[in-house]
Design an enzyme around this catalytic site. Structure first.
Site, PDB file in Angstrom:
ATOM      1  CD1 TRP A  23      -1.754  -2.139   1.764  1.00  0.00           C
ATOM      2  CD2 TRP A  23      -2.954  -1.430   0.149  1.00  0.00           C
ATOM      3  NE1 TRP A  23      -2.985  -3.106   1.205  1.00  0.00           N
ATOM      4  CE2 TRP A  23      -3.479  -2.464   0.281  1.00  0.00           C
ATOM      5  CE3 TRP A  23      -3.301  -0.685  -1.076  1.00  0.00           C
ATOM      6  CZ2 TRP A  23      -4.508  -3.228  -0.469  1.00  0.00           C
ATOM      7  CZ3 TRP A  23      -4.452  -1.088  -1.891  1.00  0.00           C
ATOM      8  CH2 TRP A  23      -4.926  -2.327  -1.476  1.00  0.00           C
ATOM      9  CG  ASP A  26      -3.079   3.932   4.213  1.00  0.00           C
ATOM     10  OD1 ASP A  26      -3.919   3.851   4.997  1.00  0.00           O
ATOM     11  OD2 ASP A  26      -2.766   3.335   3.350  1.00  0.00           O
ATOM     12  CE  LYS A  31      -8.288  -2.253   5.191  1.00  0.00           C
ATOM     13  NZ  LYS A  31      -7.985  -3.491   4.389  1.00  0.00           N
TER      14      LYS A  31
END
Ligand code: PMP
Length: 362
Positions: free
Chosen positions: A103, A173, A197
């Site tokens: 990511w 992030d 999540k």
């Protein structure tokens, strides 16, 4: 009613059962409204109250000061890979990125379209088994910001302390570990997280941005890509994910009921310890991917001696009601995602299952 199984998926992921039950009850009609959350206008008084409560809930859980704005955007965390540099990489047109997984690499890819990216550190060598040490970071004091990924969903590593970046704005992030413990938000300039999540369903992205950064957002940016648009319109410039924000509000209330993020962290630590202990005491039958001091509390990645054995474990586990354990292809093996809503009993049951599997196959 259909029986629920243990959901170890990395995201979209398990939601708290009381949240699902409340949403289910209210899906016919919100109390006093006569319509469901899926049907009401985002410009209604009812939704004004829901969005205000969701923001307040997050602000109180994370002790966020009035120096910050909270936004509920769309386009996933992936759109933030672009919005962050478009809005913030404007002074010196360069930024530092710490690369700890796939990511982070995707974030780098988009930032490079906007300006110069300095890779302040990368742990790709060794397949992202660890988080870099502070001494390894080659930070540029002139960078417009430093970007890092607090939890690496695929590799199962996590920063246990923010990188120290002096006066350079820190951007994070936090998609896969936001709200898993209390953090000092004042150390950050911007935090973003896809909700699917730890905060809610997919389709809504939380952005926490320090107000002084907004002066960087140029009027020449596309309207929807400009943080100022969303701040000025209270995330209602266009139709937001009404249902997602409603669920976030319920999740915040659920977390408050557990004793806030300190209470949540204690449970998360207990859950992860149970699983790591099983891995560490297996005499090498189960091998953790992450180095011990870089281990994630949210995504626990491990391998077995062969791919065949891993497949056998995943298939037997699935049959026994443990779903979503197959690891990401870049690590292989297994990944147990045990986000906030995942019950401790589920981890204990998985460990019994793993011990049993080892006895039969070890
Ligand atoms: N960052 C991290 C750390 C992630 O785990 C994910 C999704 N798994 C993303 C970014 C991308 O999120 P989205 O699918 O919401 O764009």
């Amino acid at each position: 009613m259909e029986k629920r199984i243990y959901n170890f998926a990395a995201g979209p992921a398990i939601l708290p059962e009381p949240v699902l039950k409340e949403a289910q009850e209210q899906l016919w009609a919100l109390p006093g409204v006569g319509m469901s959350i899926l049907e009401i206008s985002h410009r209604s008084k009812t939704f004004d109250k829901i969005i205000a409560e969701a923001k307040e809930g997050l602000k109180s859980l994370l002790s966020i000061s009035d120096d910050y704005e909270l936004l509920f955007l769309q386009g996933g965390a992936s759109l933030q890979f672009s919005m962050v540099p478009l809005n913030l990489m404007v002074k010196n047109k360069k930024a530092d990125y710490i690369v700890t997984g796939s990511w982070s690499k995707k974030a780098v890819k988009e930032a490079k379209r906007v300006g110069t990216v300095n890779i302040a550190a990368s742990t790709e060598e060794g397949n992202f088994k660890r988080i870099p040490k502070q001494e390894e970071l080659k930070l540029d004091p002139q960078a417009d910001y430093v970007h890092f990924t607090s939890n690496n969903t695929i590799f199962g590593t996590e920063w246990h302390k923010e990188p120290e970046v002096r006066n350079v704005p820190l951007v994070c992030d936090a998609s896969s570990d936001i709200l898993h413990k209390k953090i000092d938000v004042s150390k950050y300039a911007l935090i973003y997280a896809g909700a699917q999540k730890n905060i809610g369903p997919s389709g809504v992205t939380l952005v926490i941005i320090r107000k002084d950064l907004l002066e960087r957002s140029s009027d020449s940016l596309h309207t929807m890509l400009n943080y100022k648009t969303h701040v000025e319109n209270n995330s209602l410039y266009n139709t937001p994910n009404v249902f997602g924000i409603y669920i976030i509000n319920l999740v915040c209330k659920w977390l408050n009921g557990l004793g806030g993020l300190d209470g949540m962290y204690k449970i998360n630590k207990e859950k992860a310890d149970i699983l790591y202990k099983c891995i560490d005491e297996s005499g090498g039958f189960y091998k953790g991917h992450a180095e011990k001091d870089s281990r994630s509390l949210m995504n626990i990645t491990f391998n077995l001696a062969s791919e065949d054995l891993e497949k056998k474990l995943v298939s037997e586990a699935t049959a026994a009601g443990f779903d979503g354990l197959k690891g990401h292809r870049s690590v292989g093996g297994l990944r147990a995602s045990i986000y906030n809503a995942f019950p401790k009993k589920g981890v204990e049951d998985l460990v019994s299952f793993m011990k049993d599997f080892q006895k039969k196959n070890g």
